[in-house]
Design a protein around this motif. Structure first.
Motif, PDB file in Angstrom:
ATOM      1  N   CYS A 113      67.021  99.232  58.334  1.00 19.48           N
ATOM      2  CA  CYS A 113      67.108 100.661  58.643  1.00 19.48           C
ATOM      3  C   CYS A 113      68.549 101.035  59.005  1.00 19.48           C
ATOM      4  O   CYS A 113      69.079 100.568  60.021  1.00 19.48           O
ATOM      5  N   GLY A 114      69.189 101.858  58.173  1.00 18.83           N
ATOM      6  CA  GLY A 114      70.542 102.293  58.474  1.00 18.83           C
ATOM      7  C   GLY A 114      71.561 101.184  58.413  1.00 18.83           C
ATOM      8  O   GLY A 114      72.539 101.197  59.165  1.00 18.83           O
ATOM      9  N   ILE A 115      71.359 100.209  57.517  1.00 26.55           N
ATOM     10  CA  ILE A 115      72.296  99.098  57.321  1.00 26.55           C
ATOM     11  C   ILE A 115      72.868  99.220  55.913  1.00 26.55           C
ATOM     12  O   ILE A 115      72.115  99.301  54.934  1.00 26.55           O
ATOM     13  N   SER A 116      74.190  99.181  55.784  1.00 23.61           N
ATOM     14  CA  SER A 116      74.808  99.397  54.472  1.00 23.61           C
ATOM     15  C   SER A 116      74.588  98.246  53.522  1.00 23.61           C
ATOM     16  O   SER A 116      74.482  98.423  52.314  1.00 23.61           O
ATOM     17  N   GLY A 117      74.516  97.026  54.068  1.00 21.52           N
ATOM     18  CA  GLY A 117      74.265  95.872  53.213  1.00 21.52           C
ATOM     19  C   GLY A 117      75.520  95.119  52.823  1.00 21.52           C
ATOM     20  O   GLY A 117      75.676  94.701  51.673  1.00 21.52           O
ATOM     21  N   ALA A 118      76.434  94.901  53.776  1.00 21.30           N
ATOM     22  CA  ALA A 118      77.630  94.100  53.512  1.00 21.30           C
ATOM     23  C   ALA A 118      77.224  92.680  53.156  1.00 21.30           C
ATOM     24  O   ALA A 118      76.169  92.192  53.571  1.00 21.30           O
ATOM     25  N   ILE A 119      78.073  91.998  52.391  1.00 23.46           N
ATOM     26  CA  ILE A 119      77.744  90.664  51.903  1.00 23.46           C
ATOM     27  C   ILE A 119      77.477  89.693  53.050  1.00 23.46           C
ATOM     28  O   ILE A 119      76.647  88.785  52.937  1.00 23.46           O
ATOM     29  N   GLN A 120      78.162  89.897  54.185  1.00 25.70           N
ATOM     30  CA  GLN A 120      77.952  89.016  55.340  1.00 25.70           C
ATOM     31  C   GLN A 120      76.542  89.171  55.893  1.00 25.70           C
ATOM     32  O   GLN A 120      75.940  88.209  56.363  1.00 25.70           O
ATOM     33  N   HIS A 121      76.003  90.396  55.840  1.00 21.41           N
ATOM     34  CA  HIS A 121      74.644  90.611  56.325  1.00 21.41           C
ATOM     35  C   HIS A 121      73.639  90.028  55.333  1.00 21.41           C
ATOM     36  O   HIS A 121      72.675  89.363  55.730  1.00 21.41           O
ATOM     37  N   LEU A 122      73.877  90.242  54.056  1.00 24.74           N
ATOM     38  CA  LEU A 122      72.969  89.739  53.034  1.00 24.74           C
ATOM     39  C   LEU A 122      72.844  88.223  53.093  1.00 24.74           C
ATOM     40  O   LEU A 122      71.777  87.675  52.799  1.00 24.74           O
ATOM     41  N   ALA A 123      73.911  87.531  53.461  1.00 21.62           N
ATOM     42  CA  ALA A 123      73.890  86.074  53.522  1.00 21.62           C
ATOM     43  C   ALA A 123      72.842  85.559  54.501  1.00 21.62           C
ATOM     44  O   ALA A 123      72.364  84.438  54.365  1.00 21.62           O
ATOM     45  N   GLY A 124      72.470  86.382  55.475  1.00 20.63           N
ATOM     46  CA  GLY A 124      71.493  85.948  56.464  1.00 20.63           C
ATOM     47  C   GLY A 124      70.076  86.383  56.180  1.00 20.63           C
ATOM     48  O   GLY A 124      69.136  85.892  56.813  1.00 20.63           O
ATOM     49  N   VAL A 125      69.884  87.288  55.211  1.00 25.77           N
ATOM     50  CA  VAL A 125      68.539  87.845  55.014  1.00 25.77           C
ATOM     51  C   VAL A 125      68.047  87.777  53.571  1.00 25.77           C
ATOM     52  O   VAL A 125      66.889  88.105  53.300  1.00 25.77           O
ATOM     53  N   ASN A 126      68.906  87.367  52.616  1.00 26.78           N
ATOM     54  CA  ASN A 126      68.475  87.465  51.219  1.00 26.78           C
ATOM     55  C   ASN A 126      67.457  86.415  50.800  1.00 26.78           C
ATOM     56  O   ASN A 126      67.035  86.378  49.657  1.00 26.78           O
ATOM     57  N   SER A 127      67.039  85.559  51.746  1.00 22.52           N
ATOM     58  CA  SER A 127      65.935  84.644  51.471  1.00 22.52           C
ATOM     59  C   SER A 127      64.580  85.276  51.796  1.00 22.52           C
ATOM     60  O   SER A 127      63.546  84.642  51.615  1.00 22.52           O
ATOM     61  N   SER A 128      64.613  86.514  52.289  1.00 23.23           N
ATOM     62  CA  SER A 128      63.357  87.217  52.588  1.00 23.23           C
ATOM     63  C   SER A 128      62.566  87.419  51.297  1.00 23.23           C
ATOM     64  O   SER A 128      63.143  87.695  50.241  1.00 23.23           O
ATOM     65  N   LYS A 129      61.252  87.291  51.389  1.00 24.35           N
ATOM     66  CA  LYS A 129      60.437  87.440  50.178  1.00 24.35           C
ATOM     67  C   LYS A 129      60.468  88.874  49.654  1.00 24.35           C
ATOM     68  O   LYS A 129      60.534  89.109  48.452  1.00 24.35           O
ATOM     69  N   VAL A 130      60.390  89.845  50.563  1.00 27.74           N
ATOM     70  CA  VAL A 130      60.437  91.259  50.176  1.00 27.74           C
ATOM     71  C   VAL A 130      61.410  91.966  51.103  1.00 27.74           C
ATOM     72  O   VAL A 130      61.329  91.825  52.327  1.00 27.74           O
ATOM     73  N   ILE A 131      62.346  92.740  50.512  1.00 25.18           N
ATOM     74  CA  ILE A 131      63.325  93.503  51.294  1.00 25.18           C
ATOM     75  C   ILE A 131      63.116  94.991  51.038  1.00 25.18           C
ATOM     76  O   ILE A 131      63.084  95.430  49.880  1.00 25.18           O
ATOM     77  N   VAL A 132      62.955  95.751  52.118  1.00 28.10           N
ATOM     78  CA  VAL A 132      62.837  97.201  52.049  1.00 28.10           C
ATOM     79  C   VAL A 132      64.044  97.807  52.738  1.00 28.10           C
ATOM     80  O   VAL A 132      64.354  97.444  53.877  1.00 28.10           O
ATOM     81  N   VAL A 133      64.731  98.704  52.056  1.00 30.87           N
ATOM     82  CA  VAL A 133      65.941  99.326  52.611  1.00 30.87           C
ATOM     83  C   VAL A 133      65.711 100.826  52.814  1.00 30.87           C
ATOM     84  O   VAL A 133      65.230 101.511  51.909  1.00 30.87           O
ATOM     85  N   ILE A 134      66.045 101.305  54.014  1.00 32.96           N
ATOM     86  CA  ILE A 134      65.964 102.725  54.337  1.00 32.96           C
ATOM     87  C   ILE A 134      67.368 103.200  54.678  1.00 32.96           C
ATOM     88  O   ILE A 134      67.969 102.745  55.659  1.00 32.96           O
ATOM     89  N   ASN A 135      67.915 104.108  53.845  1.00 29.70           N
ATOM     90  CA  ASN A 135      69.282 104.574  54.062  1.00 29.70           C
ATOM     91  C   ASN A 135      69.444 105.940  53.402  1.00 29.70           C
ATOM     92  O   ASN A 135      68.942 106.155  52.296  1.00 29.70           O
ATOM     93  N   LYS A 136      70.157 106.833  54.069  1.00 28.40           N
ATOM     94  CA  LYS A 136      70.327 108.169  53.494  1.00 28.40           C
ATOM     95  C   LYS A 136      71.413 108.204  52.417  1.00 28.40           C
ATOM     96  O   LYS A 136      71.515 109.181  51.675  1.00 28.40           O
ATOM     97  N   ASP A 137      72.197 107.115  52.327  1.00 27.95           N
ATOM     98  CA  ASP A 137      73.251 107.046  51.309  1.00 27.95           C
ATOM     99  C   ASP A 137      72.704 106.346  50.063  1.00 27.95           C
ATOM    100  O   ASP A 137      72.479 105.129  50.091  1.00 27.95           O
TER     101      ASP A 137
END
Length: 320
Positions: free
Chosen positions: A265-289
């Motif tokens: 929620c409200g996370i832009s998705g920088a590569i450093q953040h993705l490195a910690g979560v991209n093993s999630s089975k399903v990713i849902v992103v909520i962002n106004k941009d």
């Protein structure tokens, strides 16, 4: 080819990730026509020891020693190595965790064993011993062959769905010869994460970023997490700003997680953040941009103001 499982405890209870490891080990034992033993170090109730049997262990070795109540990777590795020799074990299985990694590495050195980390499937044992592993923070897979006599596997969380087998296990007291040198490092203080559901063990995680605009708005994340029976997390900038405690920070320099569902929620998705979560089975992103980089990695995306989306989503979950 007997199988030994190193079981992690949290306040005397078997961690979910260790139940996954026990169930995985039982399936390896079925493949190889042998038995599986669970090793529990430290205080645990009879019910917890019985649980190990229900998830596939045929025998439980229980070391009741107050010095083993605190996680000490050096002492634990020595105890596991002694159990391996006692049981004539060829395959050792651990959950992939900070403690599991530390124990597995030391154990590999002690036993001159082959080690495969982040294992996601049962091994192929027809010709040799090969396992499929997640690599590059979940972006690729590798098939690794272990040729050493002793083989150590750390199982990636949430890749195995444990099932109760209805069986039971015999429980035996295990008295490892503790080496004083293993206790040269003293644990003086332990700061544990708080919350009803701990982040590393969570099946569902709701995470927030700077889009929440301030700590006073974090109730929106917590309300959705409560409705979903989920853990809460945050991006690095949020923890750096002291909006949330550091132990909720997920990313390259924080906790790496692999839940079944990750809601950002409200996370832009920088590569450093993705490195910690991209093993999630399903990713849902909520962002106004609509141009937020995170949408490229999302399974589902909601383009909208989270201050409008989150309350509506929370109400919908409650109705269901």
């Amino acid at each position: 080819m007997s199988v030994l499982i190193f079981v992690e405890l949290e306040e005397g209870a078997i961690k979910k990730s260790s139940l996954e490891a026990i169930y995985y080990g039982s399936k390896v034992a079925e493949q190889t026509g042998t038995s599986v033993t669970a090793l529990v170090l430290g205080e645990a109730s009879a019910d917890e020891l019985t649980k190990a049997g229900r998830f596939g262990a045929t025998k439980v070795l229980h070391a009741i020693n107050a010095r083993l109540n605190e996680a000490n990777a050096m002492a634990y590795a020595s105890a596991v190595a002694e159990a391996v020799q006692q049981e004539g074990t060829d395959v050792i299985v651990l959950a992939k965790s900070s403690l599991g990694d530390a124990v597995a590495a030391r154990l590999a050195g002690k036993l001159k064993a082959g080690l495969a980390a982040n294992v996601i499937e049962l091994p192929e044992t027809g010709t040799g011993f090969r396992v499929k592993r997640s690599i590059f923070t979940g972006k690729a897979f590798a098939v690794t062959e272990l040729s050493a006599e002793k083989k150590i596997l750390t199982i990636k969380k949430n890749t195995i769905t444990p099932e109760e087998t209805g069986a039971s296990a015999t429980v035996e007291t295990f008295n490892p010869a503790l080496n004083e040198a293993d206790f040269a490092l003293k644990i003086t203080h332990t700061e544990k994460a708080t919350g009803d559901i701990l982040l590393p063990e969570a099946d569902i995680v709701v995470s927030g970023g700077r889009g929440l605009k301030g700590p006073e708005n974090w109730g929106l994340v917590e309300d959705l997490a409560k409705a979903l029976h989920a853990a809460t997390a945050c991006s690095k900038p949020v923890s750096d700003l002291d909006w949330r405690p550091h132990h909720e920070h997920v990313g390259q320099t924080g906790i790496k997680i692999s839940p079944n569902l990750y809601i950002a929620c409200g996370i832009s998705g920088a590569i450093q953040h993705l490195a910690g979560v991209n093993s999630s089975k399903v990713i849902v992103v909520i962002n106004k941009d609509p141009e937020a980089p995170f949408f490229k990695s999302a399974d589902y995306g909601i383009v909208g103001d989270l201050f409008d989306v989150l309350p509506r989503l929370t109400n919908a979950v409650k109705e269901l």
